[in-house]
Enzyme design. Structure first.
Site, PDB file in Angstrom:
ATOM      1  CB  SER A  69      -0.954  -0.035   1.194  1.00 27.36           C
ATOM      2  OG  SER A  69      -1.928   0.982   1.099  1.00 27.36           O
TER       3      SER A  69
ATOM      4  CG  ASP B 267      -2.642  -0.298  -2.588  1.00 32.30           C
ATOM      5  OD1 ASP B 267      -2.434   0.831  -2.088  1.00 32.30           O
ATOM      6  OD2 ASP B 267      -3.327  -1.165  -2.028  1.00 32.30           O
TER       7      ASP B 267
ATOM      8  NE  ARG C 255      -4.830   4.019   3.444  1.00 33.82           N
ATOM      9  CZ  ARG C 255      -4.646   4.225   4.739  1.00 33.82           C
ATOM     10  NH1 ARG C 255      -4.441   5.438   5.202  1.00 33.82           N
ATOM     11  NH2 ARG C 255      -4.665   3.221   5.593  1.00 33.82           N
TER      12      ARG C 255
END
Length: 468
Positions: free
Chosen positions: A155, A314, A317
């Site tokens: 992430s 990724d 968010r």
């Protein structure tokens, strides 16, 4: 040779690294050609470097590979125990663009190793042939009715890290009792399975399928059902800048804008393409705000754009900033402010399409306990239901699926860590702090409303309520 290196290094390695080294040698080095081959690869890469650098890199590789095999083996065993039809339904595996060339490790490599574990047990694997955003994995789980999904990504963590996200058959991340069951299965499979090491052979397996083209088509077809003002979108004059912060998001955000008939956003050239070194930022986390958005603001000023969007590597968010024309400054919205704005907007669109008061009894919004309670305030005013969950999208995702299975509509959910769920009619789009891209498109004014400035009088109650 290894023991000689270890003695030469002496106390340069801490206790943890020493244990990892010995564990790696004892459990798999002497048993698998892959580990011996990796030694040769590293030796070629570091012909004149220090022994310490060489061994440290080797230990890093061993640590990642060991963790990968143990997690995949344990997860596979748990799925075998849980699903009688695992070998008919299968799993999906996706990955981001992270890589560590000196050690030969990368998200793609680890995804192939995970696929090898599953195919060695006769389990069909839908392995993406290219990098994907995290939302594609839970989408694929539900779209193809699979038993589970795996996303190889760290992430927004620092570049040295990598990780392993797991999704259940409902498209949400795992919660109890599955987390405990998987952990127990991992503990029972600490030794790598000899037949699961050959990733190259696994890539030739008839059990392996590539879902990339189908999922890409179906995902962007699905989100079009959430487009409320296509005609207005076509003539939108709002200029938007987007950065993927050296991650996977660029191509997919461009496709999302196209799916909504919106002008494409300006891409930050220096951060557009995947780069595991993340050279322009200290941390690839859009929650850092202005520190990550410096290049985006510069491009926005150049092009006259009023909105900036930023994904983490990724693409699960989202950070948003808007130019405050009155003061000439950029405002980076908090996760609570985004939740307030998007929740209000989605309910407004839903209410226009569902004017009957009776349908409110089956309408829900969710947020986690660490987030703003503004959705609760809106629910009390408008008459729909609000529920609070424990921290983390795994809790909101699983609760949303329960409510949907009971015949309810879960319109929206968010957490203050700039993560959102949008309209759980497409629940499988989003898990693990993910978002559906039209959320922000509606917010930014290109879906029939002008951008809402938090510095303007209209946003005062939003700012106040977002911290209650």
């Amino acid at each position: 040779m290894m023991e000689a290196l270890l003695k030469k290094l002496g106390n340069k390695l801490n206790g943890t690294s020493m244990r990892v080294y010995r564990d790696g040698v004892d459990s798999c080095w002497k048993k698998t050609p892959a580990m011996a081959n990796q030694y040769e690869v590293l030796a070629d890469h570091y012909p004149s470097s220090s022994d310490y650098e060489f061994l440290y890199t080797l230990i890093t590789w061993i640590r990642y590979v060991q963790s990968e095999f143990r997690q995949s083996s344990g997860f596979c065993c748990y799925l075998e125990q849980t699903f009688g039809d695992l070998k008919e339904r299968g799993v999906v595996i996706g990955y981001d663009a992270r890589a560590h060339p000196p050690s030969g490790g990368s998200s793609k490599r680890f995804a192939s190793l995970a696929a090898a574990v599953f195919t060695s047990r006769g389990v069909p694997v839908h392995l993406f042939s290219d990098i994907t955003p995290t939302p594609f994995v839970p989408f694929t789980v539900s779209h193809l009715s699979l038993c589970a999904g795996i996303m190889i990504t760290a992430s927004h963590n620092p570049k040295q890290d990598n990780g392993y996200k797991v999704y259940w058959e409902n498209g949400a991340q795992i919660v109890s009792p599955h987390d405990k069951g998987i952990s127990k299965a991992i503990e029972g499979n600490l030794e790598p399975w000899p037949e699961s090491w050959n990733a190259e052979e696994a890539l030739k397996s008839p059990l392996l399928k590539d879902p990339y083209q189908d999922v890409h088509t179906q995902y962007f077809k699905a989100i079009q059902k959430l487009c409320h003002y296509r005609d207005i979108n076509k003539s939108s004059k709002v200029k938007i800048v987007h950065t993927s912060v050296h991650g996977v998001g660029h191509t997919f955000v461009q496709s999302a804008f196209k799916a909504f008939d919106l002008p494409p956003p300006y891409a930050v050239e220096e951060q557009k393409d995947p780069d595991p070194e993340f050279p322009t930022v200290k941390y690839p986390n859009p929650e850092e705000g202005e520190g990550v958005l410096t290049l985006s603001f510069a491009l926005a000023e150049k092009e006259g754009a009023s909105v900036v969007l930023a994904n983490d590597p990724d693409a699960d968010r989202l950070a948003v900033a808007e130019k405050q024309e009155r003061y000439g400054l950029w405002r980076v919205f908090s996760g609570n402010e985004l939740g307030a704005l998007l929740g209000w907007w989605l309910f407004s669109c839903w209410k226009q399409q569902n004017p009957e008061a009776a349908v409110l009894k089956n309408l829900y919004m969710l947020s986690s306990t660490v987030s703003s309670k503004i959705l609760r305030a809106i629910a009390l005013k408008e008459g729909f239901h609000f529920e609070e969950t424990l921290t983390g999208f795994k809790w909101m995702g699983n609760r949303a699926k329960e409510l949907i299975d009971q015949g309810n509509t879960v319109l929206f959910a968010f957490e203050e860590a700039i993560g959102m769920h949008n309209n759980f009619y497409f629940f499988f789009h989003t898990s693990c702090s993910t978002y559906t891209k039209n959320d922000i498109l509606t917010f930014s004014g290109v879906e029939g409303v002008q951008p809402l400035s938090c510095s303007e009088h209209s946003a005062v109650p939003v700012r106040d309520m977002a911290h209650r």
